[in-house]
Design a protein around this motif. Structure first.
Motif, mmCIF file in Angstrom:
data_model
loop_
_atom_site.group_PDB
_atom_site.id
_atom_site.type_symbol
_atom_site.label_atom_id
_atom_site.label_comp_id
_atom_site.label_asym_id
_atom_site.label_seq_id
_atom_site.Cartn_x
_atom_site.Cartn_y
_atom_site.Cartn_z
ATOM 1 N N UNK A 231 0.844 -1.187 0.000
ATOM 2 C CA UNK A 231 0.000 0.000 0.000
ATOM 3 C C UNK A 231 0.886 1.248 0.000
ATOM 4 N N UNK A 232 0.398 2.288 -0.650
ATOM 5 C CA UNK A 232 1.080 3.585 -0.631
ATOM 6 C C UNK A 232 0.353 4.492 0.347
ATOM 7 N N UNK A 233 1.110 5.208 1.170
ATOM 8 C CA UNK A 233 0.532 6.128 2.149
ATOM 9 C C UNK A 233 0.608 7.549 1.623
ATOM 10 N N UNK A 234 -0.554 8.206 1.538
ATOM 11 C CA UNK A 234 -0.630 9.581 1.050
ATOM 12 C C UNK A 234 -1.859 10.250 1.648
ATOM 13 N N UNK A 235 -1.845 11.590 1.669
ATOM 14 C CA UNK A 235 -3.024 12.350 2.099
ATOM 15 C C UNK A 235 -4.124 12.333 1.051
ATOM 16 N N UNK A 236 -3.788 11.907 -0.175
ATOM 17 C CA UNK A 236 -4.774 11.922 -1.247
ATOM 18 C C UNK A 236 -5.052 13.310 -1.784
ATOM 19 N N UNK A 237 -4.138 14.247 -1.555
ATOM 20 C CA UNK A 237 -4.309 15.633 -2.016
ATOM 21 C C UNK A 237 -2.960 16.127 -2.525
ATOM 22 N N UNK A 238 -2.782 16.146 -3.816
ATOM 23 C CA UNK A 238 -1.504 16.563 -4.392
ATOM 24 C C UNK A 238 -1.394 18.084 -4.402
ATOM 25 N N UNK A 239 -0.170 18.570 -4.234
ATOM 26 C CA UNK A 239 0.027 19.998 -4.060
ATOM 27 C C UNK A 239 1.289 20.442 -4.795
ATOM 28 N N UNK A 240 1.245 21.637 -5.375
ATOM 29 C CA UNK A 240 2.445 22.209 -5.984
ATOM 30 C C UNK A 240 3.317 22.798 -4.882
ATOM 31 N N UNK A 287 3.381 12.117 -7.910
ATOM 32 C CA UNK A 287 2.002 11.894 -7.489
ATOM 33 C C UNK A 287 1.747 10.400 -7.344
ATOM 34 N N UNK A 288 0.914 10.044 -6.382
ATOM 35 C CA UNK A 288 0.595 8.635 -6.164
ATOM 36 C C UNK A 288 -0.911 8.431 -6.152
#
Length: 322
Positions: A231-240, A287-288
């Motif tokens: 599994x990949x852990x991310x906030x699910x919100x990509x940001x510049x 990005x994930x």
């Protein structure tokens, strides 16, 4: 009767937060493995000193009665490498040390081994519109990423041979209260009002707050669908990068001062300074896709990017005033 869970690297950034949460949540007798005896543990967490992590570490005492093991300890990616053979140094800890622990864990009857790996197993960058996924073909390019990938492969081979369940979690850049390294430097730059030449950057990067990472690990401890998965852990919100710095500025009460320097000039300057790796982390995109987490585990990040940054900035300001 409480089950026993062992967390390695229990005095580290991720390990200590996980131990605190487990102790408060209940349901487990929480045991933290640390390198040095003087390491402080959160309330309700017992500690066991194991020394250096390598192929000679004796885990007998630490593993006694353990049902679940979360392995956060590692030789982490470093900005200024001092080892003459970087890959060998990473392999000694992250591959040999991890697999030595896993073999002892399987022999001791540990049911599930949760391995905290790294997004660097997937690679250093993503292409526009093509976020990296947990089941993509691995493409590590540096010594740290290669060592984590080799450890993952060895763990899944051991799982097939012994029946011990293995779960792999690959976090992207982790931030949160007490964060160090590059993220702390960014907050310090913004807090001091330093003009930053990143106003013209148009990249996209995935981040994960410490709270979201810990919550995903908790889901992987017991969920029946997690066994044998990555599994990949991310906030699910990509940001510049500019948006991230502006958000940090709002939380710190100090607007980020961003100058629109062309990205090509920044890349050229980084190359002349021998810091192409830093330029990639700051200027490139990574990005994930965490759809798999939702589909298999029913997991969605409980904290928004805003909430994660608020907690991080609040901790930073508190420490600045001490």
């Amino acid at each position: 009767m409480e089950r026993t869970i062992l967390v390695t690297g229990a005095s580290g950034f991720v390990g200590s937060a996980l131990c605190r949460t487990l102790a408060v949540q209940g349901g487990f007798a929480v045991r933290g493995a640390v390198r040095k005896a003087e390491s402080l543990m959160p309330a309700g967490v017992s500690s066991v000193t194991v020394g250096e992590l390598d192929a000679a570490t004796d885990w007998t005492v630490a593993l006694a009665g353990v049902e679940v093991l979360v392995h956060t300890a590692a030789r982490v990616h470093v900005m200024h490498e001092t080892a003459s053979d970087s890959l060998a140094a990473f392999r000694r800890v992250n591959v040999d040390g991890t697999l030595h622990l896993a073999r002892q864990a399987a022999a001791a009857g540990v049911r599930r081994f949760v391995f905290i790996s790294s997004i660097k197993v997937n690679g250093e960058a993503s292409q526009p519109g093509r976020p990296l996924g947990a089941d993509d073909v691995p493409a590590p390019s540096d010594a740290y990423g290669i060592s984590k990938h080799e450890a993952e492969q060895g763990l899944f081979q051991l799982a097939a041979a012994t029946g011990m369940e293995v779960v792999v979690v690959r976090p992207v850049l982790v931030y949160g209260p007490g964060v160090k390294a590059n993220f702390h430097s960014m907050m310090r730059w913004v807090a001091r009002g330093v003009p930053l030449p990143f106003g013209a950057i148009d990249n996209r990067r995935s981040l994960v707050s410490l709270g979201n990472l810990v919550d995903l690990i908790l889901a992987c401890i017991d969920h029946p669908q997690a066994a044998g998965q990555v599994f990949i852990a991310s906030d699910g919100d990509d940001v510049s990068l500019p948006r991230l710095l502006q958000a940090i500025g709002r939380e710190l009460g100090r607007p980020a001062r961003l100058l629109p320097v062309p990205p090509r000039l920044l890349q050229l300057a980084a190359g002349l300074l021998g810091r192409r790796d830093l330029a990639q982390r700051l200027l490139g995109s990574l990005q994930v896709d965490i759809t798999k987490n939702r589909q298999l585990l029913g997991w969605v990040p409980p904290l928004t990017l805003h909430q994660g940054l608020h907690a991080t900035a609040h901790s930073f300001l508190e420490n600045q005033h001490r």
